[in-house]
Each structure stands twice: as C-alpha cells, then as structure tokens.
Scaffold this motif. Sequence first.
Motif, PDB file in Angstrom:
ATOM      1  N   ILE A 112       0.837  -1.204   0.000  1.00  0.00           N
ATOM      2  CA  ILE A 112       0.000   0.000   0.000  1.00  0.00           C
ATOM      3  C   ILE A 112       0.869   1.249   0.000  1.00  0.00           C
ATOM      4  N   ALA A 113       1.973   1.218   0.747  1.00  0.00           N
ATOM      5  CA  ALA A 113       2.867   2.387   0.810  1.00  0.00           C
ATOM      6  C   ALA A 113       3.334   2.788  -0.577  1.00  0.00           C
ATOM      7  N   ASN A 114       3.552   1.823  -1.454  1.00  0.00           N
ATOM      8  CA  ASN A 114       4.065   2.125  -2.787  1.00  0.00           C
ATOM      9  C   ASN A 114       2.978   2.558  -3.765  1.00  0.00           C
ATOM     10  N   THR A 115       1.732   2.577  -3.304  1.00  0.00           N
ATOM     11  CA  THR A 115       0.661   3.179  -4.113  1.00  0.00           C
ATOM     12  C   THR A 115       0.483   4.659  -3.773  1.00  0.00           C
ATOM     13  N   PHE A 116       1.056   5.082  -2.642  1.00  0.00           N
ATOM     14  CA  PHE A 116       0.917   6.437  -2.107  1.00  0.00           C
ATOM     15  C   PHE A 116      -0.498   6.734  -1.628  1.00  0.00           C
ATOM     16  N   ILE A 117      -1.322   5.719  -1.556  1.00  0.00           N
ATOM     17  CA  ILE A 117      -2.696   5.892  -1.078  1.00  0.00           C
ATOM     18  C   ILE A 117      -2.723   5.687   0.429  1.00  0.00           C
ATOM     19  N   ASP A 118      -3.479   6.514   1.122  1.00  0.00           N
ATOM     20  CA  ASP A 118      -3.626   6.358   2.564  1.00  0.00           C
ATOM     21  C   ASP A 118      -4.205   4.968   2.855  1.00  0.00           C
ATOM     22  N   TYR A 125     -13.629  -0.094   2.865  1.00  0.00           N
ATOM     23  CA  TYR A 125     -14.418  -1.225   2.366  1.00  0.00           C
ATOM     24  C   TYR A 125     -14.925  -2.103   3.503  1.00  0.00           C
ATOM     25  N   SER A 126     -14.133  -2.212   4.554  1.00  0.00           N
ATOM     26  CA  SER A 126     -14.541  -3.060   5.674  1.00  0.00           C
ATOM     27  C   SER A 126     -15.190  -2.256   6.792  1.00  0.00           C
ATOM     28  N   GLY A 127     -14.945  -0.946   6.800  1.00  0.00           N
ATOM     29  CA  GLY A 127     -15.502  -0.106   7.843  1.00  0.00           C
ATOM     30  C   GLY A 127     -14.732  -0.155   9.146  1.00  0.00           C
ATOM     31  N   GLU A 128     -13.608  -0.849   9.161  1.00  0.00           N
ATOM     32  CA  GLU A 128     -12.761  -0.907  10.351  1.00  0.00           C
ATOM     33  C   GLU A 128     -11.303  -0.778   9.938  1.00  0.00           C
ATOM     34  N   ILE A 129     -10.448  -0.430  10.894  1.00  0.00           N
ATOM     35  CA  ILE A 129      -9.044  -0.188  10.588  1.00  0.00           C
ATOM     36  C   ILE A 129      -8.287  -1.517  10.555  1.00  0.00           C
ATOM     37  N   LYS A 130      -7.821  -1.878   9.366  1.00  0.00           N
ATOM     38  CA  LYS A 130      -7.063  -3.119   9.169  1.00  0.00           C
ATOM     39  C   LYS A 130      -5.662  -2.849   8.631  1.00  0.00           C
ATOM     40  N   TYR A 131      -5.505  -1.737   7.938  1.00  0.00           N
ATOM     41  CA  TYR A 131      -4.219  -1.425   7.314  1.00  0.00           C
ATOM     42  C   TYR A 131      -3.650  -0.149   7.924  1.00  0.00           C
ATOM     43  N   TYR A 132      -2.324  -0.060   7.906  1.00  0.00           N
ATOM     44  CA  TYR A 132      -1.639   1.044   8.567  1.00  0.00           C
ATOM     45  C   TYR A 132      -0.481   1.537   7.699  1.00  0.00           C
ATOM     46  N   TYR A 133       0.067   2.703   8.084  1.00  0.00           N
ATOM     47  CA  TYR A 133       1.263   3.190   7.410  1.00  0.00           C
ATOM     48  C   TYR A 133       2.432   2.265   7.727  1.00  0.00           C
ATOM     49  N   LEU A 134       3.206   1.942   6.715  1.00  0.00           N
ATOM     50  CA  LEU A 134       4.433   1.184   6.947  1.00  0.00           C
ATOM     51  C   LEU A 134       5.364   1.965   7.861  1.00  0.00           C
TER      52      LEU A 134
END
Length: 350
Positions: A112-118, A125-134
């Motif tokens: 995800i970090a390499n997409t530059f998208i938060d 999509y899930s409504g909950e926090i599953k992914y984070y900044y590297l």
Amino acid sequence: MNNPRIKVFDSLRVLAILMVFMHHFYSSSNYPELGHLTYFGYLGVPLFFMISGFVINLTLERTDNFKTYLKNRFIRLSPAMIICSTLTFVFFAFFYTGEGYEHSKNIWNYLIANTFIDPHVFDLYSGEIKYYYLDNAYWSLWVEVCFYVIIGALYFMNKRKYLLYFIIICIIMMPLQMIFYSHSARSFLLNYFSESQLDYYRLIARCLALFSECIWFIIGMFLLRLYQTRNKKFLYIIIFSLGLCVLKERSVEVLSFVFILLLFIIIFVYKPEKLKFLEQPFLLKIGAASYCMYLIHYHLGVVLVKYLNENFKLGYFSPVIVIIFVIVFGLVCYEFFERKLIKLYKRILK
C-alpha cells in the motif's frame, strides 16, 4: 516555461527536514526534558507543504498536459519510495527483534505504501481499521498526492481560475473534515448520527487529510504569484492565510514560526540577494535529497536512537549521530540509486 531552478527552496527543505528530525528524535518519550521544546519541529511538514504549493504551481506552468504532469510526479515520487519502503520493511520483518513496529512488518502495508494511497482508504471497504502506514511519516505523502491530483486537474480544466476553484473546494471541505474528524464535535453529532455512522465518517475524514493542511499549499501558490508579480495584494492574502494557521493552532510556537516564515517571504520576494548565503552547494545537495531522508528517517531512526542510548549511553548525542547517518544515507541514496532509478522510469514511461 523554462525558468531556472529556485535554489533557495532546496535550502529551505534542509531546514524543514532538520525540524522533522528534531521532532522525532528528541521526542518526549526519549528525552522528556527536551520533548516540549522539540515538539514543534512538526511544523517542518507544513513547511514542506508550502514549498510544494510554490514548486508544483511552477511545475504546472511548465507542463503541457495533465497526463504528462501525473507521469512526471510519479517518476519523481516512486523511486525513492521503493528504495526506502523496501529497506524499512526488510529491516523490521527480518532483522528487528525488539517490541512494537508490527505494522512495519506487514507485507500489505508495504504494498500500500508504494501506491501512495492512505491505508485508511482501503479500510473504507470493511468499515474498520485493518491497514496502517508502513512508517508513520508516510501520512504526508497522501496529502501531497491528493494536492497534486486535485490542483493538476483544476489547472488543466481552467488555467485562469484553477486556484479560485481550489480555494472554494477547501472552504467547503475543510470544516467538514474538521467536524467529522474531531472528537469534541462527536457528542453534538450523535444527535443526528449513530455511533457506527460517525466511526465511518471519521474514517472518511482521515482520508481527507489534505483539507486540514490545505492552507499551507495555498500560501505556497500565492507566494509564487507574489514572487512573479510583486503585487502586494498577494502578500496580504499570504498574511491573512498565515493568520488562519495561527488561529487554528493557537500557540506561541506557531506564532513565532509564522512570524519567521513571513520575514523569510518578504526577504525572498523583495530582497532575494540577502538570501544568497543559503545557496551553498552542500545545502543544495541535502535539499535535493531530503525526500529520501524523510522516507527513511522515522521508524528506523527512532530505533537507532534507542539502540545508541541503551548500548552506548550517548544521551543527547544519539540523535545527532542518527541525523548525520540519515543525511549521509540520503545523499548516497539520491546520487547512486534514486537518480538512476528515475532515469530507468523515464525510459520505461516516456
């Protein structure tokens, strides 16, 4: 347009990156007696945003179309991110044995970090926090990318009124972002929305972080107009915008920072020869490589500061050593890896 590079902004980047280093390495958790003094080093990031507003506006004037503009932005951002995010992920996933930094070990966070998208965009999509900044310093890149895309699209839609349109969008979105992201407004909003709805809207507000920082980009864009025209109405707009930043933060430190920044702006526009001393070759090299330094410094740097303190008892000198190390790494990375990768990107994409 084929304007020469404005060198003083590379030196300004050096100041911004040093402020960020001080904020992160002399944090209250490592140095409680200094943490309150270095906390306001976070203002180095808004300084980067102001520089971006100036430089990107200038870049737009030199670019023929939106597609070329986006391609050039990607070529500028991606090589350093691939290098630094890979080093960060590999270190924490395979070598780090201490506590914490679980998010830096996650392959999905790395991708995800390499997409530059938060990462929180994917959480929608899930409504909950599953992914984070590297690396937590990466939050500002999403802000930058949102600015690049929006201002670029507006510019190539209407080159005469794009800044006005951007300001109108910011006037609409800024209060909405602040209201739904703020904890203090939550009790009031519960009269109209459920808890789950507010949680989701707050997640959306996190993804709209550009609008909590947009004033700094606007200041940079008006600074370019002031620099090009010397029209004092742009100076008054800048002063008004800086005043809004002070009202938003309401601290003596921010007021001091804004005063110094305004002094720099006046000298830069009306007495630029007074800033020639900043155009030292070494400072310009550090400024050019500051992006790479920013990407690598935070998680790895804080771990290194802690290691030096625990094993060598260097005290206040530990951050100094790490700052020197990060600067040397950034210079080497930029000269021997990032620039070569940029050339490869250009051959492939252009």
